[in-house]
Write an enzyme that holds these catalytic residues in place. Structure first.
Site, PDB file in Angstrom:
ATOM      1  N   ASN A  32       0.866  -1.173   0.000  1.00  0.00           N
ATOM      2  CA  ASN A  32       0.000   0.000   0.000  1.00  0.00           C
ATOM      3  C   ASN A  32       0.908   1.230   0.000  1.00  0.00           C
ATOM      4  OD1 ASN A  32      -1.683   2.100   0.610  1.00  0.00           O
ATOM      5  ND2 ASN A  32      -2.680   1.100   2.341  1.00  0.00           N
ATOM      6  N   ARG A  96      -2.428  -2.065  -3.587  1.00  0.00           N
ATOM      7  CA  ARG A  96      -3.520  -1.089  -3.510  1.00  0.00           C
ATOM      8  C   ARG A  96      -3.188   0.013  -4.504  1.00  0.00           C
ATOM      9  NH1 ARG A  96      -3.853   3.974   0.143  1.00  0.00           N
ATOM     10  NH2 ARG A  96      -5.981   4.645  -0.231  1.00  0.00           N
ATOM     11  N   HIS A 185     -11.344   4.835  -0.449  1.00  0.00           N
ATOM     12  CA  HIS A 185     -11.449   3.923   0.705  1.00  0.00           C
ATOM     13  C   HIS A 185     -12.292   2.696   0.345  1.00  0.00           C
ATOM     14  CE1 HIS A 185     -10.958   7.535   3.686  1.00  0.00           C
ATOM     15  NE2 HIS A 185      -9.789   6.941   3.510  1.00  0.00           N
ATOM     16  N   ARG A 244      -8.072  17.797   5.857  1.00  0.00           N
ATOM     17  CA  ARG A 244      -8.808  18.197   4.639  1.00  0.00           C
ATOM     18  C   ARG A 244     -10.166  18.788   4.996  1.00  0.00           C
ATOM     19  NH1 ARG A 244      -8.428  12.425   1.998  1.00  0.00           N
ATOM     20  NH2 ARG A 244      -6.366  12.031   2.854  1.00  0.00           N
ATOM     21  N   GLU A 336     -13.570   3.713  15.239  1.00  0.00           N
ATOM     22  CA  GLU A 336     -13.437   2.545  16.111  1.00  0.00           C
ATOM     23  C   GLU A 336     -13.178   2.927  17.561  1.00  0.00           C
ATOM     24  OE1 GLU A 336     -10.392   0.004  14.364  1.00  0.00           O
ATOM     25  OE2 GLU A 336     -11.281   0.372  12.396  1.00  0.00           O
ATOM     26  N   GLU A 384      -8.179  -3.393   5.706  1.00  0.00           N
ATOM     27  CA  GLU A 384      -8.035  -3.209   4.259  1.00  0.00           C
ATOM     28  C   GLU A 384      -7.065  -4.222   3.657  1.00  0.00           C
ATOM     29  OE1 GLU A 384      -7.812   1.110   5.417  1.00  0.00           O
ATOM     30  OE2 GLU A 384      -8.255   1.357   3.296  1.00  0.00           O
TER      31      GLU A 384
END
Ligand code: ADP
Length: 402
Positions: A32, A96, A185, A244, A336, A384
Site C-alpha cells: 500500500n 492497492r 477507501h 482536509r 473505532e 483493508e
C-alpha cells in the site's frame, strides 16, 4: 507442484473452515504505497505474518530516497524473517492502487497494458498513482513469475448510479476530463459493509459505513452494492477530515485567489493539508481534540461540533438515498475508538430509529445501539489488507480456472 494449478485455501473466510489436505494456504504480500510511504503486510487469511511501514520517502534524512529504495528496505525486513520477495510460499502480490477511474472497476491482474492504464489515470491522482506504479514496476521485476493484482480504491464505488456520481457542470467538459465522483477507501467500505450486512435481520441489507481515519468518507450500500459515497473526483470532498476541508463552496477558492493572491497550488495545499480539524483548532489527532474539549477549549469544541454536524448530515442524506437503513457501521481510527464522536454524530436521530446506548458506546462494544432499535449501530474494525489479499486471491483463483 505448481501452486497456481491448485485451489487456494482462503484462510480468512467467514465460515472459519480449516484447510484440507492438499489445500494451499494463500499467502499474499500486500503493498500500500502512498506519496511518501509504503505500508506492507504478508497475509494468510486473517493471519498477519509480517507488517511494517517505510515513511518519509524522499524527505531529507530519510533512509529511502524513492519508492524503489523503500521497497529495498521492505525486502530486507521481510528477508530477516524468511518471508522475503523470493519466498516460494508467496502466492501473489496485491497492490492497492488509488485511482482506477472508470476503466478499472474490479481487481485486475497486472499486465503491461494495465500498467499503461494506471499511468493514463495519473492526472486524476497525481501523487498516488505514480507511487503505486513505482512499486508495481519493482515487484514485477523481482518476481516476474508471481501473479500481481491491482486492487483499486475506487472500484467498490463503480456501482454508484449516474444520479449520484455526476457533477452538475457542463457535460461535455466533465466527460472529456473525467470529472465525476469516483469515491475512495473502497476496500474498507467493501469489507465493513459486508460485515455490517451480517448483522441485519433481513436481506438485502441497507448499510451506512462511516470510515473515519485521517481521511474520512461515508458510503451508502444496498444489497452489497455501493449507491453513494462522500468522496468525489478526489479524496477532498465530503466529511471533515484530519487536515482536509471536505465539502466547501467552490467560490471559496476563487475568493482566496482574488483576495489573498494565493496560487492554485497554495490553495490545494491549504485545503488538503492545513484544513479540517487541523485548520479549525490546530490539532488533527482526534485524541488531542477530545482532551481539549474536555478541558473546555472553545476552538476544539467548535472543531468537534463541525466534524459531528457534517457526519450527521451525511447520515441523514444516506438514509434518504437508501429509503431505509438496517445498520450504521463506524470504522477507522476515529470511528473505532471515539465514543464521543459516535454519540454526537447520532444525537437527535431517534425519530429515524437511530440511537446509541451510552454504556455500550463507552465500552466500545461491537453493537452500541439499544436492544430492539430499528437501526443497528455497530463498531467494526476495518482490515483493508485482508480485503486486498482476499480480492487478490480471488483473481488468482479465477485466472487458474480460465
Ligand atoms: P489512516 O486514515 O491514516 O489509516 P487511522 O484510521 O489509523 O488513520 O485513524 C487515525 C485517527 O484515529 C487519528 O486522528 C487518531 O487521532 C484517531 N484515533 C486513534 N485512536 C483514537 C482514540 N482512542 N480516540 C479518538 N481518536 C483516535
Amino acid at each position: 507442484m505448481d501452486q497456481h494449478q491448485v485451489l487456494i485455501f482462503r484462510g480468512g473466510d467467514e465460515s472459519g473452515a480449516a484447510p484440507g489436505k492438499g489445500d494451499i494456504v494463500g499467502r499474499v504480500l500486500v503493498l500500500n504505497a502512498g506519496s511518501s510511504s509504503v505500508k506492507y503486510q504478508i497475509r494468510s487469511g486473517a493471519e498477519r505474518l509480517a507488517s511494517g511501514t517505510v515513511e518519509r520517502i524522499g524527505e531529507p534524512g530519510s533512509p529511502a530516497a524513492d519508492h524503489e529504495a523503500a521497497l529495498g528496505i521492505v525486502a530486507g525486513e521481510l528477508a530477516e524473517r524468511d518471508l522475503g520477495f523470493d519466498s516460494p510460499e508467496l502466492t501473489a502480490i496485491g497492490h492497492r492502487v488509488v485511482h482506477g477511474g472508470t476503466v478499472f472497476t474490479e481487481p485486475t491482474p497486472i499486465t503491461d497494458e494495465v500498467v499503461r492504464g494506471i499511468e493514463a489515470l495519473i492526472p486524476l491522482a497525481p501523487l498516488h498513482n505514480p507511487a503505486n506504479l513505482a512499486c508495481i514496476e519493482v515487484t514485477r521485476r523481482l518476481r516476474p513469475d508471481l501473479p500481481q493484482v491491482a486492487v483499486f480504491d475506487t472500484a467498490f464505488h463503480a456501482t454508484i448510479p449516474p444520479a449520484a456520481s455526476t457533477y452538475a457542470i457542463d457535460r461535455e467538459t466533465a466527460v472529456r476530463l473525467g470529472i465525476r465522483r469516483y469515491g475512495f477507501h473502497g476496500t474498507s467500505h467493501a469489507y465493513v459493509s459486508r460485515k455490517a450486512a451480517l448483522l441485519a435481520a433481513g436481506s438485502p441489507a441497507n448499510v451506512i459505513v462511516l470510515h473515519l481515519g485521517n481521511g474520512a468518507s461515508a458510503s451508502a450500500v444496498s444489497a452489497g452494492r455501493c449507491v453513494d459515497t462522500s468522496m468525489g473526483m478526489t479524496p477532498l470532498e465530503g466529511l471533515v477530515m484530519g487536515t482536509r476541508s471536505g465539502d466547501l463552496d467552490p467560490e471559496v477558492i476563487f475568493h482566496l485567489s482574488r483576495r489573498e493572491g494565493l496560487s492554485i497550488d497554495e490553495i490545494d495545499r491549504l485545503l488538503n493539508r492545513r484544513s479540517g480539524m487541523l485548520g479549525l483548532c490546530g490539532d488533527n489527532d482526534m485524541r488531542a481534540v477530545q482532551e481539549r474539549v474536555a478541558d473546555g477549549d472553545p476552538d476544539a469544541e467548535l472543531a468537534l461540533s463541525v466534524y459531528c454536524h457534517r457526519l450527521r448530515k451525511y447520515i441523514g442524506a444516506y438514509y434518504a438515498v437508501l429509503g431505509a437503513v438496517d445498520v450504521i457501521a463506524f470504522t477507522g481510527g476515529v470511528g473505532e475508538n471515539s465514543a464521543p464522536v459516535r454519540e454526537r454524530a447520532l444525537t437527535g436521530l431517534s425519530a429515524l430509529g437511530i440511537a446509541v446506548d451510552p454504556v455500550r458506546n463507552g465500552r466500545g462494544e461491537s453493537l452500541i445501539s439499544p436492544d430492539g432499535a430499528l437501526v443497528k449501530v455497530a463498531v467494526i474494525p476495518t482490515d483493508e489488507e485482508f480485503e486486498i489479499a482476499e480480492q487478490t486471491l480471488g483473481v488468482v483463483e479465477r485466472t487458474n480456472l480460465e
